[in-house]
Structure formats: structure tokens, C-alpha cells
Design a protein around this motif. Structure first.
Motif, PDB file in Angstrom:
ATOM      1  N   PHE A  15      26.659 -92.442 118.014  1.00  0.00           N
ATOM      2  CA  PHE A  15      26.553 -93.566 118.897  1.00  0.00           C
ATOM      3  C   PHE A  15      26.097 -93.067 120.337  1.00  0.00           C
ATOM      4  O   PHE A  15      25.216 -93.555 120.943  1.00  0.00           O
ATOM      5  CB  PHE A  15      27.941 -94.537 119.017  1.00  0.00           C
ATOM      6  CG  PHE A  15      27.715 -95.499 119.800  1.00  0.00           C
ATOM      7  CD1 PHE A  15      27.280 -96.723 119.269  1.00  0.00           C
ATOM      8  CD2 PHE A  15      28.087 -95.644 121.233  1.00  0.00           C
ATOM      9  CE1 PHE A  15      27.029 -97.950 120.047  1.00  0.00           C
ATOM     10  CE2 PHE A  15      27.803 -96.992 121.927  1.00  0.00           C
ATOM     11  CZ  PHE A  15      27.545 -97.971 121.273  1.00  0.00           C
ATOM     12  N   LYS A  16      26.621 -92.082 120.913  1.00  0.00           N
ATOM     13  CA  LYS A  16      26.362 -91.592 122.148  1.00  0.00           C
ATOM     14  C   LYS A  16      25.072 -91.025 121.998  1.00  0.00           C
ATOM     15  O   LYS A  16      23.997 -91.237 123.269  1.00  0.00           O
ATOM     16  CB  LYS A  16      27.242 -90.310 122.636  1.00  0.00           C
ATOM     17  CG  LYS A  16      28.048 -90.645 123.404  1.00  0.00           C
ATOM     18  CD  LYS A  16      29.412 -89.614 123.873  1.00  0.00           C
ATOM     19  CE  LYS A  16      28.790 -88.324 124.161  1.00  0.00           C
ATOM     20  NZ  LYS A  16      28.061 -88.237 125.342  1.00  0.00           N
ATOM     21  N   LEU A  44      22.556 -92.401 120.380  1.00  0.00           N
ATOM     22  CA  LEU A  44      21.599 -93.487 120.369  1.00  0.00           C
ATOM     23  C   LEU A  44      21.424 -94.168 121.611  1.00  0.00           C
ATOM     24  O   LEU A  44      20.345 -94.503 122.269  1.00  0.00           O
ATOM     25  CB  LEU A  44      22.060 -94.558 119.537  1.00  0.00           C
ATOM     26  CG  LEU A  44      22.019 -94.195 117.942  1.00  0.00           C
ATOM     27  CD1 LEU A  44      22.512 -95.579 117.259  1.00  0.00           C
ATOM     28  CD2 LEU A  44      20.735 -94.083 117.472  1.00  0.00           C
ATOM     29  N   VAL A  45      22.557 -94.179 122.441  1.00  0.00           N
ATOM     30  CA  VAL A  45      22.815 -94.797 123.775  1.00  0.00           C
ATOM     31  C   VAL A  45      21.963 -94.042 124.763  1.00  0.00           C
ATOM     32  O   VAL A  45      21.066 -94.415 125.438  1.00  0.00           O
ATOM     33  CB  VAL A  45      24.110 -95.005 124.167  1.00  0.00           C
ATOM     34  CG1 VAL A  45      24.280 -95.466 125.406  1.00  0.00           C
ATOM     35  CG2 VAL A  45      24.816 -96.213 123.256  1.00  0.00           C
ATOM     36  N   GLU A  46      22.268 -92.600 124.695  1.00  0.00           N
ATOM     37  CA  GLU A  46      21.810 -91.833 126.001  1.00  0.00           C
ATOM     38  C   GLU A  46      20.624 -91.141 125.673  1.00  0.00           C
ATOM     39  O   GLU A  46      20.005 -90.810 126.798  1.00  0.00           O
ATOM     40  CB  GLU A  46      23.062 -90.996 126.207  1.00  0.00           C
ATOM     41  CG  GLU A  46      24.346 -91.372 126.799  1.00  0.00           C
ATOM     42  CD  GLU A  46      25.258 -90.341 126.869  1.00  0.00           C
ATOM     43  OE1 GLU A  46      25.058 -89.024 126.318  1.00  0.00           O
ATOM     44  OE2 GLU A  46      26.499 -90.739 127.260  1.00  0.00           O
ATOM     45  N   GLN A  47      20.146 -91.165 124.595  1.00  0.00           N
ATOM     46  CA  GLN A  47      18.976 -90.313 124.211  1.00  0.00           C
ATOM     47  C   GLN A  47      17.838 -91.330 123.395  1.00  0.00           C
ATOM     48  O   GLN A  47      16.892 -90.743 123.058  1.00  0.00           O
ATOM     49  CB  GLN A  47      19.195 -89.105 123.184  1.00  0.00           C
ATOM     50  CG  GLN A  47      20.170 -88.223 123.898  1.00  0.00           C
ATOM     51  CD  GLN A  47      20.549 -86.895 123.117  1.00  0.00           C
ATOM     52  OE1 GLN A  47      21.105 -86.994 121.993  1.00  0.00           O
ATOM     53  NE2 GLN A  47      19.490 -86.090 123.269  1.00  0.00           N
ATOM     54  N   ALA A  48      17.823 -92.409 124.058  1.00  0.00           N
ATOM     55  CA  ALA A  48      16.893 -93.289 123.350  1.00  0.00           C
ATOM     56  C   ALA A  48      15.948 -93.792 124.674  1.00  0.00           C
ATOM     57  O   ALA A  48      16.492 -94.044 125.882  1.00  0.00           O
ATOM     58  CB  ALA A  48      17.246 -94.527 122.571  1.00  0.00           C
ATOM     59  N   SER A  49      14.656 -93.976 124.512  1.00  0.00           N
ATOM     60  CA  SER A  49      13.948 -94.254 125.541  1.00  0.00           C
ATOM     61  C   SER A  49      13.700 -96.175 125.552  1.00  0.00           C
ATOM     62  O   SER A  49      12.752 -96.257 124.934  1.00  0.00           O
ATOM     63  CB  SER A  49      12.518 -93.733 125.650  1.00  0.00           C
ATOM     64  OG  SER A  49      11.981 -92.810 125.728  1.00  0.00           O
ATOM     65  N   CYS A 103      33.602 -98.722 119.036  1.00  0.00           N
ATOM     66  CA  CYS A 103      34.025 -99.574 120.109  1.00  0.00           C
ATOM     67  C   CYS A 103      34.663 -99.143 121.347  1.00  0.00           C
ATOM     68  O   CYS A 103      34.278 -99.190 122.541  1.00  0.00           O
ATOM     69  CB  CYS A 103      35.023-100.869 119.651  1.00  0.00           C
ATOM     70  SG  CYS A 103      34.310-101.788 118.360  1.00  0.00           S
ATOM     71  N   LEU A 104      35.179 -97.988 121.158  1.00  0.00           N
ATOM     72  CA  LEU A 104      35.865 -97.295 122.054  1.00  0.00           C
ATOM     73  C   LEU A 104      34.717 -96.365 122.918  1.00  0.00           C
ATOM     74  O   LEU A 104      34.985 -96.249 124.175  1.00  0.00           O
ATOM     75  CB  LEU A 104      36.989 -96.390 121.577  1.00  0.00           C
ATOM     76  CG  LEU A 104      38.482 -96.452 121.563  1.00  0.00           C
ATOM     77  CD1 LEU A 104      39.235 -95.475 120.931  1.00  0.00           C
ATOM     78  CD2 LEU A 104      38.849 -97.011 122.966  1.00  0.00           C
ATOM     79  N   THR A 105      34.013 -95.669 122.078  1.00  0.00           N
ATOM     80  CA  THR A 105      32.731 -95.044 122.789  1.00  0.00           C
ATOM     81  C   THR A 105      32.124 -95.864 123.659  1.00  0.00           C
ATOM     82  O   THR A 105      31.790 -95.504 124.761  1.00  0.00           O
ATOM     83  CB  THR A 105      32.094 -94.281 121.833  1.00  0.00           C
ATOM     84  OG1 THR A 105      32.646 -93.797 120.728  1.00  0.00           O
ATOM     85  CG2 THR A 105      30.971 -93.500 122.249  1.00  0.00           C
ATOM     86  N   THR A 138      24.595 -84.300 121.782  1.00  0.00           N
ATOM     87  CA  THR A 138      25.340 -84.537 122.930  1.00  0.00           C
ATOM     88  C   THR A 138      26.856 -84.670 122.446  1.00  0.00           C
ATOM     89  O   THR A 138      27.560 -85.289 123.331  1.00  0.00           O
ATOM     90  CB  THR A 138      24.830 -85.382 123.816  1.00  0.00           C
ATOM     91  OG1 THR A 138      24.829 -86.656 123.144  1.00  0.00           O
ATOM     92  CG2 THR A 138      23.454 -85.030 124.256  1.00  0.00           C
ATOM     93  N   ALA A 139      27.070 -84.609 121.177  1.00  0.00           N
ATOM     94  CA  ALA A 139      28.326 -85.138 120.751  1.00  0.00           C
ATOM     95  C   ALA A 139      29.460 -85.016 121.631  1.00  0.00           C
ATOM     96  O   ALA A 139      30.437 -85.604 121.964  1.00  0.00           O
ATOM     97  CB  ALA A 139      28.584 -85.065 118.999  1.00  0.00           C
TER      98      ALA A 139
END
Ligand code: ADP
Length: 429
Positions: A260-261, A263-268, A287-289, A150-151
């Protein structure tokens, strides 16, 4: 002799692209190049549609590819183009294949127009109907079966609704004990009965595989979602499983946003009271992301007492403040050392981080001494041992950790009140 970066910069300096009155190179903010993998960042506000930015990215790729093919340098293998706004927020990321460059002495503005592009792009965010594909172009990015890339897609806003508090742990410099504090805060909060997740976002030096003994565990994906490992009473995921460990660090910056995205968006994560995020040191891309992607309760800043560490921590604190992230408090790590003679030695100048916190008007969460069992338990991937006097070298370490956890809980409650997440209660007996 011009460097590869010079050649890239020159190729963009005169490049014209639809939608811009001036050359695209005028908005060039950043170049990285390594063995034909190129990363560019532009601030070009006049390119105000996804299509115009995608087209400009292809023009940039063609100009760079033609210039490098004409020079004695590695040809372009892949190219990441980011477009940022005036605050540095990433508006769009384009990942492009090598194209079909013909070595030419022609000036870059004579590069083929967009309509004649030969090589298909590996993926662009303007093709939402394309099935998600693993990101195979990003050097060092280890594709995980079943997981979509999803980068380059727009950031979701607050995808983690089922998590009560998201807390980032940051530091101005590496090596000050940021990951150690993140791990022990997570385990300490879990020992208080909270449901806790720990996300290792330190792309420059992921520590969780070692500190939680995750190395031997495979990263599993179920229904397109990363499954956190359940270890030591917490759920944990590390960015270390998404990057090739031996890739040059230069690539980690450009990869950081996408990894990072993911890890955040695609983890249950499921329902959590706390998600602790171990950030990379410094004030960079992740940090920005994070600030764009998540609603944080706040950040914990880890600092050692020395002046140089304080200076970097002040910069990190200012970054959090600029990103409108509450600072929940400062931890002074490696504050002092207790010798075999039971005397306390102030090796780095005990109290320095506490004074820095006072000067900046930040809460102080507490101090941890240099402690050999803490280091040994981290190296052996057994953080729970830090909470048991029998395996923590006595009472001092468990007590210091417990006190950090309790103070943090208090600061989280205060921050929640400030942010309107919780209402004050009054009990009358
Ligand atoms: P960072 O995340 O800031 O780079 P780490 O948490 O990885 O730093 O810590 C760096 C090293 O220092 C690790 O080996 C860790 O075990 C050790 N360490 C951190 N804090 C302490 C401490 N208070 N006492 C002893 N060793 C520590």
C-alpha cells in the motif's frame, strides 16, 4: 503434537535480547507462518531505537530458525518482524533472510548472539545508504522493474500534496459492492469535470483489473514512479499488479503495509481533485497504514441492508472514528431489486443501512438497487456504460449514481469546511 506456531511461540518465550528486562516473547502479539515464511508482530516499548529493534528482530529470527530446524517443520525461508506501539501503529518493519540455523536441541535463549549472525539481512530500514532493491523476499510480492521497495522505511507524512481530496471507500464485509461504488464514484466525479484518481488497495481481492479492464495492461514505471493507467476518464492503479494472484491470503496481511505504501508514495498521480481509495473489507492493516500515511478528507462506508452487514459496517465506522477519519456518508448497496414486472422487491430489507447511518449520526449518501447492467458492466470493465440510460437498463441507474456523486460532493465540501481546508463564501446579488 505442537503446531509450527507453538514451536515459534515457545522459541521466543524465553528469548533474551539487549534492551529488554523480560523475554522478547512477552511482547509477542501475532504470529503467521506458511511454508517457512514467518511473520511476527511485537509490542516492546522498551526497544526504543531502530538499532535495538533491528537487533531484536535478528535475535528472533535466529531463535525461530533454530527451533524450526530442530523440529520436523519447513525451515525458515524469510521472516518479517513488525514492532508496533500501544495503538498498533507500525514503528518498524524488519525483513530478514533465513540466517544460518544449525539444528539444535538447545533452548532458544542459547541461540547465537547477534554479533555472530551469518546470513545478511535482505534489507533493513537502518541501512539508508544501501541502494533500494526490489523486495524479493516477501512471498507473493511481485517485484516491478525500476521500482524501489519502501516497505520497511518510515512512513512519509502526506506525500500527496498535489491531491485536493483523498476519500477512502470501505466496508465491514466483502462482497457488498465496495469496489463497485468506488469505481462508479470515481467515474461519476470525473464526468462532473474533476480530475480523479482511483487506487485499488484491496489486497485480498483486487477488483479494478476486471472492473476497469486493466488486466492486459502492463504496469509501467518511469523514473522510479508507478504510472497510473488512464482509463474511462480517470487515472487508476491497482495493488493487483504488485501481488501474485495465486498466493495464499495469509501472506497478504503482512504484505499489505508495504504494498500500500508503494502505491501511495511511488505513484505519479500528478494534480488531482479527488483520489478515491478502494480499501480491503474489514478493519485491518491497510486502514492503519492509510491513516498513518495520508491526510484523508474522509471515508465512504458501503453497506447492504441486512443486519449482519450493518453489524460489520458499525465496526468499520468505529474504526474510522478511532483513526480520526471523518465519515462522509453511508451508501446502501443492493437496496432492492426491480423485477421484469417493474415491481420493487426488498430482498435484503431495504432501508437497513440508512437506519444504521441515522442511529450512528452519519450522513446517508443514497441507495443503489440490485441492477443487472451494473453487474454486467463491471464484469466487462466498462463503468462509463452505467451512466448512459441506453447501456444502463434505463434512467434509474444513471440517476441513482449521479445523485450519489452530487451528495458526496456536498459532504466533501462540508468536511473541508470542518477541517479548515476551505473557507465559506457569501455571495450577494
Ligand atoms: P466488494 O468490493 O464489496 O467485495 P464488489 O464491488 O466486488 O464487492 O461487488 C461484488 C459483486 O457484486 C460484483 O460482481 C459486482 O458487479 C456485484 N454488484 C455490486 N453491487 C451491485 C448492484 N447494486 N447490483 C448488481 N450487482 C452488484
Amino acid at each position: 503434537m505442537p503446531t509450527t506456531k507453538d514451536i515459534i511461540r515457545d522459541s521466543l518465550a524465553t528469548l533474551r535480547t539487549p534492551g529488554l528486562d523480560t523475554p522478547l516473547g512477552d511482547g509477542l502479539e501475532w504470529i503467521a507462518e506458511c511454508d517457512g515464511f514467518v511473520s511476527l508482530k511485537f509490542h516492546a516499548p522498551a526497544l526504543d531505537t531502530p538499532d535495538s529493534r533491528a537487533s531484536a528482530a535478528r535475535d528472533a529470527r535466529d531463535a525461530v530458525a533454530a527451533a524450526l530446524a530442530s523440529a520436523d517443520t519447513p525451515p525458515v525461508r524469510s521472516l518479517i518482524v513488525e514492532f508496533v506501539d500501544h495503538a498498533g501503529t507500525v514503528l518498524q518493519t524488519e525483513r530478514l533472510g533465513p540466517g544460518n540455523p544449525k539444528p539444535t536441541n538447545a533452548k532458544p535463549q542459547n541461540a547465537p548472539p547477534p554479533s555472530t549472525k551469518a546470513a545478511p539481512d535482505t534489507r533493513t530500514p537502518t541501512a539508508p545508504t544501501a541502494p533500494p532493491t526490489p523486495n524479493t523476499q516477501s512471498p507473493g510480492h511481485r517485484p516491478i522493474a525500476g521500482l524501489a521497495d519502501t516497505a520497511g522505511q518510515p512512513a512519509h507524512t502526506d506525500p500527496l500534496d498535489s491531491i485536493k481530496h483523498i476519500i477512502a471507500v470501505g466496508a465491514g464485509k466483502g462482497g457488498v459492492g465496495k469496489s463497485t461504488i468506488a469505481v462508479n464514484l470515481a467515474v461519476g466525479l470525473a464526468r462532473q469535470g474533476h480530475a480523479v484518481g482511483l487506487l485499488d488497495g484491496d489486497i485480498y481481492g483486487p477488483s479494478l483489473p476486471t472492473m476497469l479492464a486493466l488486466d492486459a495492461l502492463e504496469q509501467s514505471v518511469v523514473a522510479g514512479k508507478l504510472q497510473p493507467h488512464t482509463v474511462h476518464g480517470i487515472k487508476a492503479i491497482t495493488i493487483g499488479k504488485l501481488v501474485e494472484p495465486d498466493k495464499p491470503l495469509i501472506w497478504r496481511g503482512p504484505m499489505a503495509h508495504g504494498a500500500f505504501k508503494q502505491l501511495v508514495e511511488q505513484a505519479s498521480w500528478g494534480e488531482l481533485d479527488y483520489l478515491i481509495i478502494d480499501l480491503p473489507p474489514g478493519t485491518g492493516d491497510v486502514c492503519l497504514t492509510m491513516a498513518q500515511t495520508l491526510k484523508l478528507t474522509g471515508a465512504v462506508l458501503v453497506c447492504t441492508p441486512q443486519r449482519v452487514a450493518q453489524d460489520d459496517a458499525i465496526r468499520a465506522a468505529r474504526m474510522f472514528q478511532q483513526l480520526k477519519i471523518d465519515i462522509l456518508g453511508v451508501v446502501e448497496n443492493m437496496s432492492y431489486f426491480i423485477g421484469d414486472d417493474r415491481k420493487e422487491y426488498d430482498i435484503f430489507g431495504r432501508g437497513g443501512a440508512e437506519i444504521m447511518a441515522q442511529r450512528m449520526g452519519l450522513p446517508f449518501l443514497g441507495a443503489l438497487p440490485i441492477n443487472i447492467p451494473l453487474r454486467a458492466n463491471s464484469d466487462s470493465g466498462n463503468p462509463t456504460a452505467n451512466f448512459d440510460p441506453a447501456t444502463a437498463g434505463g434512467e434509474a441507474l444513471p440517476q441513482a449514481l449521479q445523485s450519489l456523486v452530487t451528495t458526496l460532493e456536498g459532504q466533501v465540501a462540508l468536511a473541508s469546511l470542518r477541517q479548515g481546508k476551505a473557507k465559506p463564501t457569501l455571495s450577494i446579488r
